[in-house]
Design a protein around this motif. Sequence first.
Motif, PDB file in Angstrom:
ATOM      1  N   GLN A   1      -4.631   9.134   4.006  1.00  0.00           N
ATOM      2  CA  GLN A   1      -4.620   8.178   2.903  1.00  0.00           C
ATOM      3  C   GLN A   1      -3.631   7.055   3.177  1.00  0.00           C
ATOM      4  O   GLN A   1      -3.909   5.878   2.905  1.00  0.00           O
ATOM      5  N   MET A   2      -2.466   7.402   3.720  1.00  0.00           N
ATOM      6  CA  MET A   2      -1.471   6.395   4.060  1.00  0.00           C
ATOM      7  C   MET A   2      -2.016   5.451   5.134  1.00  0.00           C
ATOM      8  O   MET A   2      -1.871   4.227   5.034  1.00  0.00           O
TER       9      MET A   2
ATOM     10  N   ASN B   1      -5.011   3.267   3.651  1.00  0.00           N
ATOM     11  CA  ASN B   1      -4.720   2.374   2.530  1.00  0.00           C
ATOM     12  C   ASN B   1      -3.477   1.508   2.701  1.00  0.00           C
ATOM     13  O   ASN B   1      -3.285   0.554   1.947  1.00  0.00           O
ATOM     14  N   ARG B   2      -2.638   1.827   3.684  1.00  0.00           N
ATOM     15  CA  ARG B   2      -1.366   1.109   3.804  1.00  0.00           C
ATOM     16  C   ARG B   2      -1.179   0.407   5.144  1.00  0.00           C
ATOM     17  O   ARG B   2      -0.127  -0.171   5.374  1.00  0.00           O
ATOM     18  N   THR B   3      -2.147   0.477   6.030  1.00  0.00           N
ATOM     19  CA  THR B   3      -1.990  -0.136   7.344  1.00  0.00           C
ATOM     20  C   THR B   3      -3.154  -1.079   7.628  1.00  0.00           C
ATOM     21  O   THR B   3      -4.233  -0.976   7.031  1.00  0.00           O
TER      22      THR B   3
END
Length: 325
Positions: free
Chosen positions: A193-194, A197-199
């Motif tokens: 998820q990281m 959604n964050r990269t």
Amino acid sequence: MKRADWIPLALMAAIALGALALIGNPSTWVTLTVAGLAMGLLIFIMSSGLTLVFGLMDVMNFAHGLFIAVGAYVGASTVKYFSAAAGADSLAANLGAILPAALAAMAAAALLGLFFERVIVRPVYGDHLKQILITTGGMIVAEQLILVIWGPDQLPVERPATLRGSILLGDTAIEKFRLVAVLVGLAVFAAMQMLLNRTRLGLLIRAGVENKEMVEAMGYRIRRLFVGVFVAGSALAGLGGALWGLYQESVTVHIGAGMMVLIFIVIIIGGLGSIGGCFAGALLVGLVANYVGYLSPKIALGSNILLMVLVLLWRPQGLYPVSRT
């Protein structure tokens, strides 16, 4: 901003509460629930890569079970190599056996995945029938190679000393390894998820799943992204295979092929290309398998197929379908 859809999670809670009412014994229910979560999260690790491969690359890889089998055998062999550390009554020493086994399983499956994508899958992009035939054939051939390397006999896998047995909480017994499986599965889900959604890489992967033509038009080399996702999915399958071997305490050449039915059920229930859907679907499959297996073992084998049918009647695109534009 898209609103969170909590209905599938509410369904999961309703199934768990309904099982509690049918089972009647809270201690047994807790044991079955933890076992179901552990099973579901291990299935998630094995299936998450395949759902991205299908969503991004539109590849029906029926040989995904091969990466699971290779990971299981390499992991089991590595644990056996570090048998002294695995048998020591020390968590630190046991980690010295488990971590190399997990890394070796992931590396072996990733290398095999790279070879498979380059040699087997690449010539049949865009043709589902050929993909099914060639990947199925590739898995049959590779299984015979596994028999040549490791032999036809079942390979026993001994869990590290500190992960054997159960933790007693009153009248409730919870296997230590199942708790570890839950923690590892949640860690893998959180990391994915990281990443997604964050990269920037995750943004490209999600954009490629929803509209790969747009990603290509922006000048990104979607082919390299394809290969990276395929290799990463293979590595996750290898990790899941190594953990599943420890979960079952044995490994056979058909360990991967035997998991493919459950993996495809999970992917279809969750929604093709959806990691969140794969996570929810895997948990549902794990919980239903354990609850039904306890309440009515005779129908346990068909329970997850029935679950898939009911979910698709309710949501034909799966629990969390990926929107495509």
